[in-house]
Structures are given as structure tokens and as C-alpha cells.
Design a protein around this motif. Structure first.
Motif, mmCIF file in Angstrom:
data_model
loop_
_atom_site.group_PDB
_atom_site.id
_atom_site.type_symbol
_atom_site.label_atom_id
_atom_site.label_comp_id
_atom_site.label_asym_id
_atom_site.label_seq_id
_atom_site.Cartn_x
_atom_site.Cartn_y
_atom_site.Cartn_z
ATOM 1 N N TYR A 84 0.827 -1.203 0.000
ATOM 2 C CA TYR A 84 0.000 0.000 0.000
ATOM 3 C C TYR A 84 0.864 1.257 0.000
ATOM 4 N N SER A 85 2.032 1.128 -0.579
ATOM 5 C CA SER A 85 2.947 2.256 -0.674
ATOM 6 C C SER A 85 3.461 2.360 -2.098
ATOM 7 N N GLU A 86 3.310 3.534 -2.694
ATOM 8 C CA GLU A 86 3.752 3.776 -4.073
ATOM 9 C C GLU A 86 4.777 4.907 -4.054
ATOM 10 N N PRO A 87 6.069 4.597 -4.208
ATOM 11 C CA PRO A 87 7.079 5.670 -4.205
ATOM 12 C C PRO A 87 6.898 6.590 -5.411
ATOM 13 N N GLU A 88 6.915 7.882 -5.152
ATOM 14 C CA GLU A 88 6.801 8.885 -6.220
ATOM 15 C C GLU A 88 8.026 9.778 -6.145
ATOM 16 N N THR A 89 8.720 9.893 -7.274
ATOM 17 C CA THR A 89 9.954 10.675 -7.322
ATOM 18 C C THR A 89 9.702 12.001 -8.024
ATOM 19 N N TYR A 90 10.210 13.069 -7.424
ATOM 20 C CA TYR A 90 10.031 14.406 -7.973
ATOM 21 C C TYR A 90 11.394 15.071 -8.137
ATOM 22 N N ALA A 91 11.381 16.212 -8.811
ATOM 23 C CA ALA A 91 12.617 16.955 -9.059
ATOM 24 C C ALA A 91 13.342 17.214 -7.744
ATOM 25 N N GLY A 92 14.671 17.151 -7.801
ATOM 26 C CA GLY A 92 15.467 17.365 -6.604
ATOM 27 C C GLY A 92 15.674 16.106 -5.798
ATOM 28 N N GLY A 93 15.273 14.963 -6.353
ATOM 29 C CA GLY A 93 15.462 13.707 -5.649
ATOM 30 C C GLY A 93 14.457 13.448 -4.549
ATOM 31 N N ILE A 94 13.356 14.174 -4.540
ATOM 32 C CA ILE A 94 12.337 13.993 -3.513
ATOM 33 C C ILE A 94 11.559 12.711 -3.790
ATOM 34 N N VAL A 95 11.401 11.869 -2.776
ATOM 35 C CA VAL A 95 10.626 10.641 -2.889
ATOM 36 C C VAL A 95 9.559 10.650 -1.800
ATOM 37 N N LEU A 96 8.317 10.511 -2.202
ATOM 38 C CA LEU A 96 7.193 10.453 -1.268
ATOM 39 C C LEU A 96 6.424 9.166 -1.523
ATOM 40 N N ASN A 97 5.916 8.571 -0.451
ATOM 41 C CA ASN A 97 5.185 7.311 -0.554
ATOM 42 C C ASN A 97 3.689 7.562 -0.397
ATOM 43 N N ALA A 98 2.919 7.229 -1.432
ATOM 44 C CA ALA A 98 1.472 7.444 -1.425
ATOM 45 C C ALA A 98 0.761 6.133 -1.159
ATOM 46 N N THR A 99 -0.382 6.229 -0.464
ATOM 47 C CA THR A 99 -1.278 5.084 -0.305
ATOM 48 C C THR A 99 -2.485 5.218 -1.211
#
Length: 648
Positions: free
Chosen positions: A234-249
């Protein structure tokens, strides 16, 4: 501004951030200013049962200001349907006894008026829930079997992509500063929490939103004390500019009217005359350019409407500058410019179109077409000016006439429609007319009637149905933009027999004519009044030399009931009256005899010419006028005999 919670803000904030900083990688929050938070709301009631959408009754108070959308246009259906429920939000009886989030709590998403998106149907990653374009928002409710201390919603979002910025960060919900909101803890036992996603206010159509939950309980039986939704499957890593990684449910998007961000995959563009094809027919110096757009329909369902669109044009040459044009009507699958472009002779034009969704006084989800170019042409006249109408225009006649050499006979009273059309888009008709010779048992008349322009390339005339025994011979004259005329060959037809449309039982038809004894021709545009004891109608006849009462502005003859009528007509300053009894279908022809000037009468060989003075005024065709009629018939017969002798 930091959101205020039910507990002292400092204590809550420090505790929550401390726990989140100790959470699994990718869940760490950076200091930021959550958008849209305000005063602490009143706790809402206990969350609704699983899968039940909020109705019109009392509803939980959302966190932050709640904006209700104004009366929206008809909903715009997303071309991409909501994904199949193959990633359901887990639904289990809560038992907080380990690190498994969906074992410890039960989540109840509730999308008002959309049960198909609520409860388990609200998708977890990797699937995405598609919310309707004009959705107000939805509730996210949570319940468990222990007392909750804190529940936080971490939200980040990206807006509608553009060529310049394919992944724009949404202000207030930037991935480098995700928004952090508290859920309102509810219920007497403190085992439930609710949060309202105010979609309409914060997330315009085309926005992609990701979020996760963190729940904290200080209940001794809760172990561990902190649990996170974004873990495991239930975790989807999302990568954004600047190397930011956020995990969405969970991820949801607000439906947009477009299939893609590529204009050419959503909307087709056409022009009249067609300047975007090969060969291009560029407009002539008197011709404006109309631009049309139409949304593609590749789904087999209803065609998606285009919310709004504008055209931006750059002009170079004799006319220079910039211009902006609006398409209409809005929210239709096919739209035209409300005002065509030009004409701008000797000018080069380039333009592009932007379609968009009006939103909160502005616009969102723009898609922009490629740039198109064309020029105004110096041409536009007949291609074959010496070869007549048939070589340059298409002639249409309805009903269809008999082949050349064969007489065309139609029923009495049948109208005939004649059209002229230029098949070359940038060769337009400057003007057109029908030249005619009308003949019936009373007399004849030569003249011409202008044709009406249906468009720059098409002209039309509707000839009214003729009286029984009448014949009409005509040819067409058309001029191009340079006033060069071309003519057609002669066409002729006659009408006889019963009326094309038989009147109802007990009703019949009238026809009125006036014969000018001075010229021997019928009088065009004859005015008349037809009346009985209770009713009357007034009208003006046709250019062809006869008149009839009509139904409104149309050219359909008006049947009237059998009975006695009075007919009045005025011509050349004199007024005549006739009393007529209608007792058959007819049409009954009422003839007035008029003298527009002196009438030469030859009484015999060598006799001087006498003048029948205009004191006879206007006489109806009745017994009193018989000597005049007999004299005129003899005069016409003698004239025909003389013409025959000269011809032979």
C-alpha cells in the motif's frame, strides 16, 4: 500558517513531527505551511457505515473553508473512465495489534452522490480514483478499537501539465513541502476520525493528488503506538525533481475534459474556405474565414463537449497586428468563431487555438493547437467566365425537371426551389437573380427576381406554386466578386390539374391578377384585401404577376372556407372591388383590369386612334367589364395574327 488542532498546538505539532520523523523512509515531513487550514472545526458525527455516501442530512464539518461551486454547466464527462475496482481500499474489522495499518484501522471513504467511488471502491495504489469534474469533495473517515490521540493526512499534488512544465507543483501542496492536516477525532470513545477533502476549492480539474495517513494512539493496548498507511503493497514511491521521494497510499485525479494534453488528439480544426488542406483554397478579398473545432469521439459514447476556446491571430501585410476571437457556443462538441476572421486583403495570417475549462473566474486545463498559416488571395473570380453558369456553378432544381427536350409538368400550386452553388470554396457568388417570363390565360409578364444568399457560395430562390395552366420560363444570372456576369440556359415548366395539396373539405383557394390594358402585361406585386363578414387578410402579390392569400410569412397558399367574399385591390391610383362566391376547391382566379395610361384603340382601317380614358379606373373581371375584355381579346388576337404574318 500552522493548522490548529483540538489539543494545544505546540504539543501536538512537536509530538506528530517527532513520530513522523521516525517513520519509514519517504514519510518524513518537511516544515511547510499547509494550505487552507483555519479554525478548528466542530467534531463531526460518527462516520457513516461502510460504503454509504453522505446525503443531504447533517454532514461532518470539513477542515478549512468549504466552497460550494456555483451552478455549473452540464457536467463534462471524462474521456478516461474511472478505473475498475481492482485496487480496493481494504475493509477489515479493526483490531490494533501490530504494525499493519489496514489490520489496525478501517477506512471509510465517502464521495457524496457517488457510491461507486465510496468505501472499498475508492482505489489504493497503484490504481487511481477519478473524481467527477465538478465534485465538491469527499470525506475520509477512519475507525479503530482503541482511543486515538492523533491522525494526520499528508497531501501533495501536481497540476495540469503544459509543454513548458510537464509536472507543475500545486501551490500549497508542493511535493517538497507536502501539506499536513489533522483528522478530527470523533465519537464518545475517541475511536473515530474524519477529514474532508475540499476538492472544488483546492484541486481544479486535471490535478493529480496523492496522500497517506499516520495514526497515533496512546492507549496502552495499542502496539505499536504509531502506524502508517504507506507501507508494503500500500505504498507507491513517487519521485520528484530534486530527488524527492514520497510514498502514497491513495491517489486521485479530478476529471478533465481532455483525453490528453495534446490538442491534436482531442480536437479537430477545420476552416471555410478550407485553408488547412492541400490544395488550400485561400479566401478572396471579400471573403471572411470561419474556423470550426470539433472534439473527437473515439469512445463510441456521447461526444465530449469543449468547455471554452479562443483563437489568437497575428496579421502581417496590408493589415497588421494581433486579434483574439472567441468560439461558441460554449460546452458543445462543435464550435465556430462567433465572429469570422477578416476579410483582410493582401494579408498573411497565422493563428493558434487554446481550449480550456473556465474555473473560479479563471481558466484551467489549457490545451493549445499547432500554429496554422494562410493568406488572403488576390483571385476569386469565375474560372471559366465565357462558358456560362453550367461551367462554373452547380444548379439544383427541386422537384427535378424532365430531361432537356421533354416538357416538365407539375401539379397546380407546387413550389419550385432553385439553387446555385459554387463548388470552389474561394470562388464566391457576388449576386444572383432569376430572369423569367410568366404566362397564363390572362396575360404574361417578364421580369427578374433576386436570389437569396444562403452563404458566400450558395444562393437560393423558392418560386411559389403557379395557378392552373400557367407556365414559367427562366434562366439564371450570377455575378462574381468582380461583378462579371454568367448566365444559364433556359428552363421551363408548367403547372396544371388538381392542387398539389388539396384543401380541407369545404375550403378552396383564391388567385388574384391584374391586367394592365395599356401594356398588355400582368401587374407585379399586386396588393389585395380579401374579407368576409368576420375575417380579412391583406397581402402583396409576387413578382411573377399573380397573388394569393398566404399562411404567415411562408409561400403556401391559404385555403379559406366556402362562402361570399369581397376582394379589393389598388393599382395606379385607382381602387377596385369585386364580390366573389367561393364554392369549389379552385383555385378561383379573380382578374382586375387596369390602365396604367392611355389605351390606344384602333376602330378600323384609317380610323384615328381613340383613347379609352383612365376614368374606367380599376374594374373587376365581371359582366360590367365584358366589353373591355372582349375588346382586349380582339386586340390581342389581331396582334398575334400580325406577328404571325410578319414572322412568315
Amino acid at each position: 500558517m500552522m493548522a490548529r488542532w483540538h489539543w494545544p498546538a505546540l504539543v501536538v505539532t512537536v509530538t506528530l513531527l517527532t513520530i513522523l520523523n521516525a517513520s519509514p523512509a519517504g514519510l518524513a515531513l518537511r516544515p511547510g505551511s499547509p494550505a487552507g487550514t483555519g479554525a478548528a472545526p466542530t467534531p463531526p458525527p460518527i462516520p457513516l457505515p461502510l460504503g454509504e455516501a453522505l446525503g443531504d442530512g447533517p454532514s461532518p464539518v470539513p477542515v478549512g473553508p468549504h466552497v460550494v461551486p456555483p451552478s455549473a454547466p452540464p457536467p463534462i464527462r471524462a474521456l478516461t473512465p474511472a478505473p475498475a475496482p481492482n485496487c480496493p481500499t481494504p475493509q477489515n474489522l479493526p483490531a490494533w495489534s501490530g504494525p499493519s495499518f489496514f489490520h489496525d484501522v478501517e477506512v471509510h471513504p465517502a464521495v457524496p452522490s457517488h457510491p461507486e467511488l465510496s468505501g472499498a471502491s475508492f482505489q489504493v495504489v497503484p490504481c487511481t480514483t477519478v473524481l467527477p469534474t465538478y465534485s465538491n469533495g469527499f470525506w475520509f473517515n477512519l475507525s479503530t478499537n482503541v482511543r486515538l490521540s492523533q491522525v494526520a493526512v499528508q497531501v501533495w499534488a501536481t497540476g495540469w501539465p503544459t509543454p513548458a512544465n510537464p509536472q507543475p507543483w500545486l501551490p500549497g501542496f508542493r511535493p517538497d513541502h507536502p501539506a499536513l492536516f489533522p483528522m478530527v477525532i470523533t465519537g464518545s470513545q475517541g475511536t473515530s476520525a474524519s477529514f474532508f477533502f475540499n476538492v472544488y476549492h483546492y484541486f481544479p480539474p486535471g490535478t493529480n493528488v496523492s496522500f497517506n495517513l499516520t495514526a497515533i494512539s496512546n492507549d496502552p493496548s495499542a502496539s505499536p503506538s504509531s502506524i502508517y498507511s504507506a507501507q508494503g503493497i500500500y505504498s507507491e514511491p513517487e519521485t520528484y525533481a530534486g530527488g524527492i521521494v514520497l510514498n502514497a497510499t491513495w491517489m486521485f485525479t479530478v476529471a478533465t475534459p481532455w483525453r490528453s494534453t495534446n490538442f491534436s488528439e482531442d480536437i479537430a480544426v477545420s476552416t471555410s474556405p478550407p485553408v488547412l488542406q492541400s490544395p488550400a483554397f485561400e479566401p478572396n478579398r471579400y471573403q471572411a474565414l470561419q474556423v470550426s473545432i470539433q472534439s473527437f469521439n473515439l469512445t463510441g459514447g456521447p461526444t465530449t463537449p469543449i468547455p471554452a476556446a479562443i483563437l489568437n491571430a497575428t496579421l502581417m501585410g496590408a493589415s497588421g497586428g494581433f486579434a483574439q476571437y472567441t468560439f461558441g457556443p460554449q460546452n458543445h462538441s462543435m464550435m465556430n468563431l462567433t465572429v469570422p476572421i477578416g476579410p483582410y486583403p493582401s494579408t498573411d495570417v497565422s493563428f493558434y487555438i487554446t481550449a480550456y475549462l473556465p474555473w473560479l473566474g479563471g481558466s484551467v486545463d489549457p490545451i493549445t493547437s499547432p500554429t496554422f498559416s494562410f493568406s488572403w488571395s488576390a483571385n476569386g473570380g469565375w474560372w471559366y467566365p465565357s462558358r456560362g453558369v453550367e461551367a462554373n456553378l452547380q444548379v439544383g432544381v427541386s422537384p427535378t425537371f424532365a430531361p432537356p427536350g421533354t416538357a416538365t409538368r407539375l401539379p397546380t400550386g407546387e413550389p419550385v426551389t432553385v439553387t446555385l452553388h459554387s463548388p470552389t470554396p474561394n470562388v464566391t457568388i457576388g449576386s444572383a437573380q432569376l430572369a423569367f417570363l410568366y404566362t397564363d390565360s390572362v396575360g404574361s409578364l417578364k421580369g427578374s427576381v433576386p436570389m437569396s444568399a444562403l452563404s458566400a457560395n450558395t444562393s437560393l430562390i423558392r418560386i411559389p406554386g403557379l395557378p392552373a395552366g400557367a407556365t414559367l420560363t427562366f434562366y439564371l444570372v450570377a455575378k462574381d466578386i468582380y461583378q462579371d456576369p454568367i448566365t444559364s440556359g433556359n428552363m421551363s415548366y408548367s403547372e396544371s390539374g388538381p392542387p398539389k395539396l388539396a384543401p380541407p373539405a369545404g375550403e378552396g383557394l383564391f388567385v388574384f391578377e391584374a391586367l394592365d390594358l395599356s401594356t398588355g402585361h400582368l401587374v407585379p406585386f399586386l396588393n389585395f384585401t380579401l374579407a368576409n363578414d368576420t375575417w380579412s387578410t391583406t397581402g402583396v402579390g409576387y413578382a411573377f404577376g399573380f397573388a394569393e392569400p398566404l399562411i404567415g410569412p411562408r409561400t403556401d397558399a391559404l385555403p379559406v372556407a366556402f362562402g361570399s367574399y369581397s376582394v379589393t385591390s389598388t393599382a395606379f391610383g385607382a381602387t377596385g372591388h369585386a364580390a366573389v362566391t367561393l364554392h369549389s376547391v379552385g383555385p378561383v382566379v379573380v382578374v382586375f383590369y387596369v390602365a396604367s395610361g392611355a389605351v390606344p384603340v384602333r376602330t378600323g382601317a384609317g380610323s384615328p386612334t381613340a383613347e379609352l380614358a383612365a376614368i374606367i379606373g380599376l374594374a373587376a373581371g365581371a359582366v360590367a367589364a365584358w366589353p373591355i375584355l372582349r375588346w382586349f381579346s380582339e386586340r390581342r388576337a389581331a396582334s398575334k395574327a400580325e406577328q404571325r404574318r410578319i414572322t412568315l
